[in-house]
Design a protein around this motif. Structure first.
Motif, PDB file in Angstrom:
ATOM      1  N   GLY A 437    -100.491 -29.453 -41.066  1.00  0.00           N
ATOM      2  CA  GLY A 437     -99.849 -31.049 -41.003  1.00  0.00           C
ATOM      3  C   GLY A 437     -99.368 -31.473 -39.735  1.00  0.00           C
ATOM      4  O   GLY A 437     -98.209 -31.830 -39.528  1.00  0.00           O
ATOM      5  N   LYS A 438    -100.212 -30.991 -38.625  1.00  0.00           N
ATOM      6  CA  LYS A 438     -99.570 -31.349 -37.376  1.00  0.00           C
ATOM      7  C   LYS A 438     -98.424 -30.511 -36.778  1.00  0.00           C
ATOM      8  O   LYS A 438     -97.723 -31.152 -35.890  1.00  0.00           O
ATOM      9  N   ARG A 439     -98.344 -29.329 -37.559  1.00  0.00           N
ATOM     10  CA  ARG A 439     -96.876 -28.776 -37.035  1.00  0.00           C
ATOM     11  C   ARG A 439     -97.440 -27.670 -35.894  1.00  0.00           C
ATOM     12  O   ARG A 439     -98.291 -26.649 -36.631  1.00  0.00           O
ATOM     13  N   TYR A 440     -97.219 -27.910 -34.825  1.00  0.00           N
ATOM     14  CA  TYR A 440     -97.601 -27.055 -33.719  1.00  0.00           C
ATOM     15  C   TYR A 440     -97.113 -25.552 -33.879  1.00  0.00           C
ATOM     16  O   TYR A 440     -95.975 -25.340 -34.532  1.00  0.00           O
ATOM     17  N   PHE A 441     -97.753 -24.591 -33.355  1.00  0.00           N
ATOM     18  CA  PHE A 441     -97.490 -23.193 -33.522  1.00  0.00           C
ATOM     19  C   PHE A 441     -97.840 -22.682 -35.079  1.00  0.00           C
ATOM     20  O   PHE A 441     -97.352 -21.644 -35.503  1.00  0.00           O
ATOM     21  N   THR A 442     -98.451 -23.457 -35.776  1.00  0.00           N
ATOM     22  CA  THR A 442     -98.972 -22.990 -37.105  1.00  0.00           C
ATOM     23  C   THR A 442    -100.480 -23.086 -37.252  1.00  0.00           C
ATOM     24  O   THR A 442    -101.292 -23.814 -36.444  1.00  0.00           O
ATOM     25  N   SER A 467    -106.051 -23.600 -28.377  1.00  0.00           N
ATOM     26  CA  SER A 467    -105.622 -24.420 -29.481  1.00  0.00           C
ATOM     27  C   SER A 467    -104.552 -25.300 -28.749  1.00  0.00           C
ATOM     28  O   SER A 467    -103.918 -25.048 -27.836  1.00  0.00           O
ATOM     29  N   ILE A 468    -104.547 -26.381 -29.505  1.00  0.00           N
ATOM     30  CA  ILE A 468    -103.652 -27.467 -29.021  1.00  0.00           C
ATOM     31  C   ILE A 468    -102.202 -27.089 -29.337  1.00  0.00           C
ATOM     32  O   ILE A 468    -101.846 -26.816 -30.393  1.00  0.00           O
ATOM     33  N   VAL A 469    -101.023 -27.575 -28.459  1.00  0.00           N
ATOM     34  CA  VAL A 469     -99.889 -27.423 -28.732  1.00  0.00           C
ATOM     35  C   VAL A 469     -98.957 -28.508 -27.805  1.00  0.00           C
ATOM     36  O   VAL A 469     -98.950 -28.509 -26.608  1.00  0.00           O
ATOM     37  N   ASP A 470     -98.785 -29.634 -28.658  1.00  0.00           N
ATOM     38  CA  ASP A 470     -98.349 -30.915 -28.265  1.00  0.00           C
ATOM     39  C   ASP A 470     -96.949 -30.884 -28.224  1.00  0.00           C
ATOM     40  O   ASP A 470     -96.297 -30.510 -29.183  1.00  0.00           O
ATOM     41  N   ILE A 473     -92.833 -33.037 -32.021  1.00  0.00           N
ATOM     42  CA  ILE A 473     -92.405 -32.094 -33.172  1.00  0.00           C
ATOM     43  C   ILE A 473     -92.171 -32.788 -34.455  1.00  0.00           C
ATOM     44  O   ILE A 473     -91.210 -33.648 -34.598  1.00  0.00           O
ATOM     45  N   LYS A 474     -92.956 -32.347 -35.535  1.00  0.00           N
ATOM     46  CA  LYS A 474     -92.706 -33.318 -36.992  1.00  0.00           C
ATOM     47  C   LYS A 474     -91.407 -32.913 -37.219  1.00  0.00           C
ATOM     48  O   LYS A 474     -90.902 -31.928 -37.372  1.00  0.00           O
ATOM     49  N   VAL A 475     -90.473 -33.891 -37.435  1.00  0.00           N
ATOM     50  CA  VAL A 475     -89.497 -33.886 -38.283  1.00  0.00           C
ATOM     51  C   VAL A 475     -89.455 -33.689 -39.700  1.00  0.00           C
ATOM     52  O   VAL A 475     -89.877 -34.635 -40.483  1.00  0.00           O
ATOM     53  N   ASP A 476     -89.335 -32.335 -39.969  1.00  0.00           N
ATOM     54  CA  ASP A 476     -89.412 -31.873 -41.305  1.00  0.00           C
ATOM     55  C   ASP A 476     -88.572 -30.668 -41.519  1.00  0.00           C
ATOM     56  O   ASP A 476     -88.771 -29.624 -40.700  1.00  0.00           O
ATOM     57  N   SER A 477     -87.552 -30.767 -42.439  1.00  0.00           N
ATOM     58  CA  SER A 477     -86.650 -29.776 -42.780  1.00  0.00           C
ATOM     59  C   SER A 477     -87.325 -28.438 -43.155  1.00  0.00           C
ATOM     60  O   SER A 477     -86.636 -27.432 -43.004  1.00  0.00           O
ATOM     61  N   GLY A 478     -88.551 -28.651 -43.430  1.00  0.00           N
ATOM     62  CA  GLY A 478     -89.305 -27.220 -43.795  1.00  0.00           C
ATOM     63  C   GLY A 478     -89.942 -26.535 -42.860  1.00  0.00           C
ATOM     64  O   GLY A 478     -90.672 -25.624 -42.881  1.00  0.00           O
ATOM     65  N   TYR A 479     -89.742 -26.991 -41.634  1.00  0.00           N
ATOM     66  CA  TYR A 479     -90.550 -26.537 -40.367  1.00  0.00           C
ATOM     67  C   TYR A 479     -89.607 -25.776 -39.350  1.00  0.00           C
ATOM     68  O   TYR A 479     -88.653 -26.429 -38.720  1.00  0.00           O
TER      69      TYR A 479
END
Length: 946
Positions: A437-442, A467-470, A473-479
């Motif tokens: 889900g575009k959550r980098y480092f995953t 691998s890409i790491v932009d 950072i996705k605003v997601d309390s589960g991330y």
């Protein structure tokens, strides 16, 4: 990278749809012109002429390190502090800032590698209206004129550069807003409104226009609309510190040709900007950029070089805010015949180029790099900002990428394709779709459920992955990554103190504050193997979108009134953001190996000093012939600004290349420093074997040429790392007195030995190649034919042709047993191509180490070999006896170009024995081939032609 379809929240979907629908050209309305940029318009409104500034010569303070004196604006009465340094190595530093600012102004950190050592200054002359300073033992003198203030830099009787000769010094001092809640009268220092000029309150940029014939005094005192807030399209930029721009002009007598200030999709030689927009330096995510215009792109290096047959000098403007650069010339518009007529008639002006720098905030901090040679200027800039990092050897191989390889099975199939078609490849790349889900480092759990196994399979074949790491950072309390950044307060803030959020690939995204050293340290820690789950030592990193790109922001980037660590506004440091992202990522890779292994990080955004951290590329180009052509001057400009590790997306990121264009791009890319194929999500697949057997053979041949020359490339990068010279360089750097080379940007040198002219015209049957160097010879690498210089040579081409010439007097090492990857070729034997000069001499070198660690630096584990041909003898010796490195590699062949037929060839190893060698001589081409000398490449030896 540009927009993608998929499951995204509405704003991202809309942005993506607009991008894909307008893929024919950039939407210029999304990006400011100078007229729409308040400070640029104000500065440009100041016409050349009488400067309001006076130098207070009686205020001179001469210390052991610097000279300091005050300047005063005679209208506003605001005093400035002028500081002058003569630096070792023919560099002069000029800094201008407020003497008593209301608050500190931003001064760029982390770009200079050290405070440069200084020369002792001395006053060598005074009169009523000027003083003269000696800047050191090189004979440079600085003449400071009191009124109007100007400075002239001389060497002996030669005027090198004048500062503020056109009276365009512009310094908007910090002050309180006149319509603020606590109004006050201007102090005596600040002065009131200029005579006849009404005071106005701030407003939006569109609310009014500048008065006729503005001066700096009226611009500051009247506080024209846009001074305290400025609206562009739907975005209003508040300016709590008011107008803070700075500008200064430089006049360069004797210079017609200027270069540098990347990144622009333009010719190598910079054009005059009179009648159009200045060149803009402001890191932006520009969707499918246009060619041959001065619009800003992804990166910015405020370094401009001026070159003539007599001298080279540079201007390094150390300011990280939005900057515009105006260029004018008194020879612009004159034809070559007109210039020649002026010369023959003994009339005409001395050629002169004037350069004007305009930045939105900060201070004036400029380094004049006085050469006098191109190599000296490159070294002077490298001494200030650092040299190109020595890349790991694999990074110089071929990289295969697209947006996106679908899953682990797709990666395995592509890797298999390289095996089945015998095409060398070192690195496979994964774009944003690999992450959860575009959550980098995953990793996406359905598409890439076993990343470590995938990476280990690649490692077994001696290959790597990126691998890409932009930095959005996705605003997601589960991330986890988001939660840690938020809890530690590591995000960039809004002007109101909340976390800054914008739209990017994940939807709502927040942006880590890379200007904060603590945040950078935390980011680096995320690359540890126990933090970046599934990562291994053969996984490296791509930092994209790090301008930073904000789909919902003004000009597709961050709001200028966002707030960073230390309270600095984003406007002050915008162009530094991408450098800091790459810096922190590179440090993370170094740390994960315990400081042992060199990193590889590709970055789209950059600034001065980015060369210390990895590679860059020319961004989202298109599958068009003109984009192939422009990749050459773009990479040459990068190299002039210290960024040697540069390339373009082979085949073009957007659109689908026809087979001819794709083949020609592979041939060109094989002779550019960074060699990666990359493509947009919506393009047809274009792995090298998908275009038929004839075309895969041509592509395979181009890639194999690259791998055979890797020892030469690696040695060139080592030299660049040590001395700062660009690896890919314009001809004029090697032939500074040859005016024919000054505007050439369709051919170039790799180091000092190879001249390359890629085929960039559709349906070409031949190319015109200029061979420089009076009395020199060049050898066609394909035919081994010798050609005398200088001349313009017509070279017939077929689809297999890549016109490359080796310079007479050089030795080029190759490894001609090409294998699947660079790691597979370690320890393989070498072939030396010895191209003789007309005098029968040649020299070259070879750098070898383990190709991955810092041991060459920390433990002197390397070999640097010197090869010299003179007196019919080829000798091998140590170019640097400090190094030691054990390698089984040996000498397989020696090919001597331009040689007569000897009666015998004798090998003399270091033990003094003699062995006769088999040889073959081609009389038609004068090529002598020596078979199997068999000596170790690290040993001393001599080969004698009798």
């Amino acid at each position: 990278m540009a927009a993608a379809p998929g499951r995204r929240r509405p704003a991202v979907l809309l942005w993506a749809a607009v991008c894909l629908a307008t893929a024919l050209a950039v939407d210029r309305s999304n990006f400011k012109t100078c007229e729409q940029s308040g400070f640029c318009r104000r500065q440009r409104g100041l016409q050349p002429g009488h400067s309001p500034y006076r130098a207070l010569l009686e205020s001179l303070q001469l210390g052991p390190d610097a000279a300091r004196l005050q300047l005063v604006n005679e209208v506003t009465k605001v005093p400035l502090l002028l500081e002058l340094w003569g630096l070792q190595g023919n560099v002069t530093r000029i800094r201008i800032k407020e003497l008593n600012p209301l608050r500190p102004r931003f001064e760029v950190p982390d770009v200079l590698v050290a405070e440069p050592p200084v020369e002792r200054l001395a006053v060598t002359g005074r009169d009523e209206g000027s003083l003269e300073l000696s800047l050191g033992p090189a004979g440079h003198r600085l003449l400071v004129t009191e009124k109007p203030f100007r400075m002239d830099l001389l060497q002996g009787r030669e005027l090198l550069c004048s500062v503020n000769a056109r009276g365009l010094l512009f310094f908007e001092h910090l002050r309180q807003r006149r319509d603020s809640d606590t109004p006050r009268e201007p102090t005596a220092e600040e002065g009131g409104a200029a005579e006849g000029q009404e005071e106005t309150t701030g407003g939006t940029e569109d609310a009014g226009t500048q008065s006729e014939k503005p001066t700096e005094a009226t611009a500051e005192a009247a506080e024209e609309p846009g001074s305290w807030e400025e609206t562009f399209k739907t975005h209003t930029d508040t300016k709590p510190n008011g107008p803070t721009s700075v500008g200064l002009d430089f006049s360069l007598p004797g210079f017609e040709h200027v270069y540098g200030i990347p990144e622009h999709a333009d010719s190598l030689r910079l054009r005059t900007t009179e009648g159009g927009d200045p060149y803009r330096l402001y890191n932006l995510d520009v969707f499918q950029y246009e060619l041959y215009n001065p619009m800003a792109l992804y990166g910015s290096v405020p370094l401009l070089l001026a070159h003539s047959a007599r001298r080279t000098l540079g201007i390094f403007w150390l300011n990280a805010a939005e900057t515009w650069v105006d260029i004018s010339s008194n020879t612009a518009g004159k034809t070559l015949f007109g210039k020649l007529l002026d010369y023959m008639q003994g009339g005409g002006e001395t050629p002169q180029t004037d350069v004007r720098w305009m930045s939105e905030s900060g201070i004036v901090d400029v380094f004049l790099l006085l050469g006098p040679t191109p190599a000296a200027v490159a070294g002077q800039y490298a001494a200030l900002t650092g040299t190109q990092a020595l890349p790991p050897l694999f990074a110089l191989g071929y990289h295969q990428s697209r947006w996106n390889y679908n899953d682990e099975e797709d990666v395995a199939a592509v890797e298999r394709g390289f095996e089945e078609h015998a095409v060398p490849c070192d690195v496979l790349w994964l774009d944003i779709e690999h992450a959860d889900g575009k959550r980098y480092f995953t990793w996406d759990p359905s598409k890439f459920p076993r990343p470590r196994d995938m990476l280990q399979r690649l490692a077994a074949k001696k290959r790597k992955m990126v691998s890409i790491v932009d930095p959005h950072i996705k605003v997601d309390s589960g991330y986890r990554v988001h939660n840690e950044l938020r809890s530690r307060g590591f995000y960039v803030k809004t002007k109101d103190g909340s976390d800054y959020e914008g739209w990017c690939w994940p939807g709502s995204a927040a942006y880590p504050d890379f200007t904060n050293p603590e945040m950078r340290a935390w980011w680096a820690s995320m690359f540890a193997y126990d933090q970046y789950e599934g990562s291994t030592e053969n996984l490296f990193t791509w930092n994209d979108m790090n301008e930073p790109s904000v789909f919902s922001g003004p000009e597709v980037t961050m709001h200028k009134d966002a707030v960073h660590h230390g309270g600095w506004e984003h406007r002050d440091l915008h162009n530094l953001y991408g450098l800091y992202v790459q810096m922190a990522t590179a440090e993370g890779q170094i740390q994960r190996s315990g400081g042992q292994h060199r990193p590889f990080v590709l970055s789209r955004a950059f600034f001065a000093g980015s060369q210390r951290y990895g590679a860059v590329w020319t961004g989202d180009n298109a599958a068009e012939w003109e984009h192939l052509k422009i990749s050459i001057p773009m990479c040459l400009s990068f190299g002039l600004a210290g960024l040697s590790f540069c390339g373009s997306d082979v085949g073009g990121f957007f659109k689908n290349p026809e087979a001819e264009l794709l083949v020609r791009w592979y041939q060109a890319g094989a002779f550019q420093p960074f060699f990666r194929a990359h493509a947009h999500l919506d393009t047809a697949r274009r792995e090298p074997w998908l275009f038929g057997e004839e075309n895969v053979a041509l592509i395979r041949a181009a890639i194999r040429q690259r791998y055979a020359l890797l020892p030469f490339w690696y040695t060139a990068f080592y030299r660049s790392h040590r001395h700062g010279l660009p690896v890919m360089r314009p001809l004029w750097m090697e032939y500074p007195e040859d005016a024919t080379t000054f505007a050439i940007d369709d051919q170039y040198m790799i180091d000092r030995a190879l001249l390359v002219h890629p085929v960039t015209e559709q349906g070409a049957r031949g190319v015109q190649v200029y061979l420089p160097g009076k009395g020199e010879v060049w050898y066609d690498v394909a035919s081994l034919q010798k050609h005398h210089a200088p001349q313009t040579l017509y070279v017939p081409v077929t689809m297999s042709s890549v016109p490359v010439f080796q310079r007479g007097g050089t030795v080029v090492p190759r490894q001609e047993r090409v294998r699947r990857s660079t790691e597979c070729m370690r320890g393989d034997p070498f072939t030396l191509y010895v191209a003789l000069s007309p005098q029968g001499t040649a020299e070259g070198d070879l750098f070898l180490d383990d190709g991955q660690s810092f041991d060459y630096e920390t433990k002197a584990r390397y070999l640097h070999r010197q090869f010299t041909f003179a007196g019919n003898t080829l000798t091998a010796s140590s170019a640097d006896p400090r190094g030691s490195f054990d390698t089984p590699a040996w000498l397989e062949r020696v090919v001597i170009l331009g040689a007569g037929k000897p009666a015998a060839v004798v090998l003399r190893p270091a033990d003094g024995s003699e062995t006769r060698l088999d040889f073959q001589h081609e009389a038609e081409t004068s090529v002598l081939t020596l078979r199997k000398p068999g000596v170790r490449i690290g040993d001393d030896w001599a080969i004698v032609l009798r």
